[in-house]
Design a protein around this motif. Structure first.
Motif, short mmCIF file in Angstrom:
data_model
loop_
_atom_site.label_atom_id
_atom_site.label_comp_id
_atom_site.label_asym_id
_atom_site.label_seq_id
_atom_site.Cartn_x
_atom_site.Cartn_y
_atom_site.Cartn_z
N LYS A 1 42.73 27.80 0.38
CA LYS A 1 41.87 26.82 -0.20
C LYS A 1 41.30 27.55 -1.21
CE LYS A 1 39.95 23.43 2.23
NZ LYS A 1 40.55 22.17 1.79
N ILE A 2 40.54 28.57 -0.97
CA ILE A 2 39.85 29.32 -2.02
C ILE A 2 40.49 30.06 -3.06
CG2 ILE A 2 38.27 31.35 -2.42
CD1 ILE A 2 36.82 29.09 -0.47
N LYS A 3 41.85 30.21 -2.59
CA LYS A 3 42.60 30.89 -3.74
C LYS A 3 43.16 29.58 -4.58
CE LYS A 3 47.00 33.73 -3.70
NZ LYS A 3 48.05 33.21 -4.25
N TYR A 4 43.63 28.60 -3.78
CA TYR A 4 43.96 27.19 -4.72
C TYR A 4 42.86 26.96 -5.67
CZ TYR A 4 45.63 22.66 -5.76
OH TYR A 4 45.92 21.47 -6.55
N LEU A 5 41.67 27.07 -5.34
CA LEU A 5 40.61 26.77 -6.30
C LEU A 5 40.53 27.61 -7.49
CD1 LEU A 5 37.87 25.37 -3.86
CD2 LEU A 5 39.40 24.05 -5.31
N LYS A 6 40.58 29.02 -7.06
CA LYS A 6 40.57 29.97 -8.17
C LYS A 6 41.62 29.69 -8.97
CE LYS A 6 38.70 33.61 -8.19
NZ LYS A 6 37.33 33.97 -9.34
N GLU A 7 42.70 29.29 -8.61
CA GLU A 7 44.12 29.12 -9.54
C GLU A 7 43.99 27.92 -10.35
OE1 GLU A 7 47.30 30.22 -7.12
OE2 GLU A 7 46.66 32.36 -7.09
N ILE B 1 31.97 25.65 -0.79
CA ILE B 1 33.28 25.25 -0.30
C ILE B 1 33.03 25.27 1.16
CG2 ILE B 1 35.50 25.18 -0.21
CD1 ILE B 1 34.36 24.84 -3.11
N PRO B 2 31.90 24.39 2.01
CA PRO B 2 31.71 24.45 3.34
C PRO B 2 32.81 23.95 4.13
CG PRO B 2 29.95 23.23 1.94
CD PRO B 2 31.08 23.14 1.21
N ASP B 3 33.03 24.67 5.23
CA ASP B 3 33.81 24.11 6.34
C ASP B 3 32.92 23.65 7.28
OD1 ASP B 3 35.81 23.53 8.07
OD2 ASP B 3 35.96 25.52 8.80
N THR B 4 32.33 22.43 6.97
CA THR B 4 31.34 21.88 7.44
C THR B 4 31.56 21.80 9.29
OG1 THR B 4 30.87 20.80 5.50
CG2 THR B 4 29.67 19.73 7.54
N ASP C 1 32.25 19.08 3.90
CA ASP C 1 33.38 18.85 4.38
C ASP C 1 34.56 19.25 3.76
OD1 ASP C 1 34.74 18.29 6.95
OD2 ASP C 1 35.02 16.16 6.70
N ALA C 2 34.50 20.09 2.73
CA ALA C 2 35.26 20.82 1.95
C ALA C 2 36.54 21.19 2.68
CB ALA C 2 34.82 21.89 1.09
N GLY C 3 36.23 21.95 3.87
CA GLY C 3 37.47 22.45 4.90
C GLY C 3 38.30 21.31 5.19
N ARG C 4 37.87 19.89 5.23
CA ARG C 4 38.88 18.69 5.66
C ARG C 4 39.25 17.91 4.31
NH1 ARG C 4 37.06 15.83 10.71
NH2 ARG C 4 35.04 15.72 9.60
#
Ligand code: KIV
Ligand code: ZN
Length: 391
Positions: free
Chosen positions: A184-190, A169-172, A143-146
């Motif tokens: 979200k992916i960009k945020y984690l990368k940074e 990083i599932p959008d379950t 539930d990474a999506g939320r």
């Protein structure tokens, strides 16, 4: 600029198999796993070993069989799950344990009756324990999506510290919008310390029909593994469809991404999955649906007969479909009828075609589709055709 590799993680045999009524036995899983390996997937999620003795056995047998693909077994962040997954993967040349825990406030509060700090500790401990069995450990933040990005980054940091090689990083629940999931992916990368020690994986569900769009956005923003299933099968509305992601990357080369998939096998494996699971993709399903390369309106048929790419953005042969289909209906035009008649052995003159076409329309109005036998009948019973033929 050289293309960057995107790993394809196929979960047809795990998340895909969660479709109600579509359970596979070990023999069926082996047939499909062999085909997935031939297709060129990088990782096969073979099952959830602790869930049943049958699924444990499937993971054991697939592990023995795989020549190229990494074999992955799912587990919760529970020691016994992880230990059983490791046992099932004993024979794999390239084993991967996939372990994780829910990270959204909803999961933390209602599923685990826990708190954010404790979840981070459990995530760390699960990855650490899995690392005591195998080198390759993928962590999922369910539930990474939320899950809010700041907290998600902390969970990911803990997983990397414990040795995770892949961060899923599932959008379950299939809730995210493409730009939201990409951000979200960009945020984690940074923001995640040592993020370069792991690769980011996207795992999207299709509850709002956005799974493929979300996966592509994730890749553009730094994900280098996509979790997907053949025909988009999976829990509820399904998962990202493998064939869609792969063909999007292939048909848009300027995006600069490549996969290892041999796309010519896509249609065949789609049919094989349908056969063993007992469900076919809807006819209008992109890439592999029965109508994906079928043309029925007169305007489109005229274009395609003159030149295929007027109405097709990919060559059916590239996905293993023999040829485009011209389907005759009451919406078809003269060009399509003449083309189909010629294929059936009738080289109609303009005069003949005019009459045959009128008869065809009367016939077509009464049915859904006009097949080859009908064409024979319509032509042979057309007066002008008989007159000219016997002259
Ligand atoms: O959708 C999901 O969150 C999952 C995890 C178990 C990876 O399938
Ligand atoms: Zn899932």
């Amino acid at each position: 600029m050289s293309h960057q590799k995107v790993e394809i993680f196929d979960t047809s045999l795990r998340d895909g198999e969660q479709v109600p009524g579509c359970k596979l036995n070990t023999e069926q899983k082996l047939i499909l796993a062999r085909k997935l390996d031939e297709l060129g997937v990088d990782v096969i999620e073979a099952g959830f070993p602790v869930s049943s003795p049958g699924d444990f056995q499937s993971v054991v047998e697939i592990s023995k069989l795989m020549k190229n693909a990494k074999v992955c077994g799912l587990s919760r962040a529970v020691e016994n799950d992880i230990k059983v997954a490791a046992e099932a993967l004993t024979y794999a040349k390239k084993p991967r344990i996939h372990t994780g825990i829910g990270t959204s406030d909803s999961h933390i509060k209602y599923k685990f009756k826990s708190n954010r700090e404790e979840i981070i500790e459990r995530a760390y401990a699960a990855v650490k324990y899995a690392k005591s069995f195998v080198e390759d450990v993928e962590f999922y933040a369910e539930d990474a999506g939320r899950t809010d990005n700041e907290y998600l980054a902390k969970v990911c940091e803990a997983a990397i510290k414990a040795g995770a090689t892949v961060l899923n990083i599932p959008d379950t629940t299939g809730y995210c919008l493409p730009q939201e999931y990409g951000a979200k992916i960009k945020y984690l990368k940074e923001h995640v310390k040592d993020i370069d020690k792991a690769i980011i994986s996207c795992h999207c569900h299709n509850d709002l029909g956005l799974a493929t769009a979300n996966s592509i956005e994730a890749i553009i923003n730094g994900a280098r593994q996509v979790e997907c299933t053949i025909n988009g099968i999976g829990e509820r509305a399904g998962n990202t469809a493998l064939e869609e992601v792969v063909m999007i990357l292939k048909q848009h080369p300027y995006l600069n991404f490549d996969t290892n998939i041999n796309t010519k096998h896509l249609f065949e494996i789609s049919q094989l999955i349908s056969k063993h699971m007992g469900i076919s993709p809807q006819p209008n399903k992109a890439i592999v649906g029965a109508n994906a390369f079928a043309h029925s309106s007169g305007i489109h048929q005229d274009g395609v007969i003159k030149r295929r790419d007027t109405y097709e953005i990919m060559d059916p042969a590239d996905v293993g479909v023999t040829e485009s289909a011209i389907v005759l209906t009451a919406r078809s035009g003269r060009a399509a009828l003449a083309y189909k008649a010629k294929n059936a052995g009738y080289d109609l003159t303009k005069l003949q075609l005019d009459e045959v076409y009128l008869n065809f329309l009367h016939f077509a109005d009464k049915c859904k589709e006009v097949n080859d036998n009908d064409i024979h009948q319509i032509i042979e019973t057309s007066k002008i055709y008989r007159e000219i033929k016997s002259a």
